[in-house]
Motif scaffolding. Sequence first.
Motif, short mmCIF file in Angstrom:
data_model
loop_
_atom_site.label_atom_id
_atom_site.label_comp_id
_atom_site.label_asym_id
_atom_site.label_seq_id
_atom_site.Cartn_x
_atom_site.Cartn_y
_atom_site.Cartn_z
N LYS A 36 -5.80 -4.85 -10.25
CA LYS A 36 -5.13 -4.48 -11.49
C LYS A 36 -5.27 -5.60 -12.49
O LYS A 36 -5.06 -6.77 -12.17
CB LYS A 36 -3.64 -4.19 -11.24
N GLY A 42 -13.43 5.18 -10.71
CA GLY A 42 -14.53 5.94 -10.11
C GLY A 42 -15.29 5.21 -9.03
O GLY A 42 -16.43 5.55 -8.73
N LYS A 79 -9.96 -2.83 -4.95
CA LYS A 79 -9.35 -2.46 -6.23
C LYS A 79 -8.46 -3.61 -6.71
O LYS A 79 -7.89 -4.35 -5.93
CB LYS A 79 -8.53 -1.18 -6.12
N ASN A 90 -9.81 8.44 1.34
CA ASN A 90 -10.39 8.71 0.03
C ASN A 90 -11.63 9.60 0.09
O ASN A 90 -12.01 10.21 -0.92
CB ASN A 90 -10.79 7.39 -0.66
N PRO A 102 -7.76 0.88 -10.37
CA PRO A 102 -7.60 2.24 -9.84
C PRO A 102 -8.05 3.30 -10.84
O PRO A 102 -7.81 3.17 -12.04
CB PRO A 102 -6.09 2.34 -9.57
N GLY A 103 -8.71 4.34 -10.34
CA GLY A 103 -9.09 5.47 -11.18
C GLY A 103 -10.37 5.30 -11.96
O GLY A 103 -10.74 6.17 -12.75
N GLN A 128 -16.13 7.53 -5.96
CA GLN A 128 -17.23 8.44 -6.29
C GLN A 128 -18.56 7.69 -6.29
O GLN A 128 -19.59 8.22 -5.84
CB GLN A 128 -17.01 9.08 -7.67
#
Length: 262
Positions: free
Chosen positions: A254, A111, A252, A140, A108-109, A114
């Motif tokens: 982790k 990009g 995604k 999103n 997560p985070g 984008q």
Amino acid sequence: KMSSKPLSSLKIPRNILEKLHHHSIYKIQDLITKAPMELVKLLSIPLQKVQLIFDTCFENLAFDPTNALDLIKKNPVEEKLPNDNFDKLICEIGILRRGLLSEVCGPPGVGKTQFLTQLCITNSLIYPESSTIYIDTENNFSSKRFLEIASEKFLTKEKSEEDLIKMTKNIFVFKKFTISEFEEILRFIECEIITRNSSLLIIDSLASIVRREYSGSDSSILNERSLFLSKCSSKLKAMAEYLEVSVKIFSKFKTYVQLKFS
């Protein structure tokens, strides 16, 4: 659901409709599961007429997505971003090659969303006469960020404002937040791709929508989740090849790293 719509509500000749009913074909979903040649035999009509019936059904199955231009109008922005070599890199490594299924993975985070947004715009530059379908399952898609990136890319490519507007009209965003909604769009995604002349399909994301409805660590739930993902992946891979469309799936994960010091 649109597939449950009765055939009697469509513009199908009465004599053909009676023949369909005689063979227990009452709804759109009943008809589109039949092969064209099977209907030619059942209805005793030419293949051309069968194709017209299919066309009528597909027209009524068309979903109603929001295009990027409408989203931008709700969230206007005037900022610009610095230029980069993203387009050149994408072309060199062939990420948008048609007929290819790819998965975009990362924590997560980092990009990823984008990155997918930039892919939409780059695809429009490479295939200007085609469209992009963006299935958003996590809400999103950011119209503000989209316009920031699109404005800068089109400015550096010496494109006009008219080109920019045309591009935003060809980005179709479907917001699907449940398994049933996702299965509905997936069932008729081929029709959407053909109707909208799409060269790129983005799913953001497939895993998250599954985790929401198949939550838990029970083995039966995990098996159901795996089977669903496997079925979707197989269909998308086959579809990418025979429709010659580039398919990108967002995921995604982790990563846990444990360092042990003595």
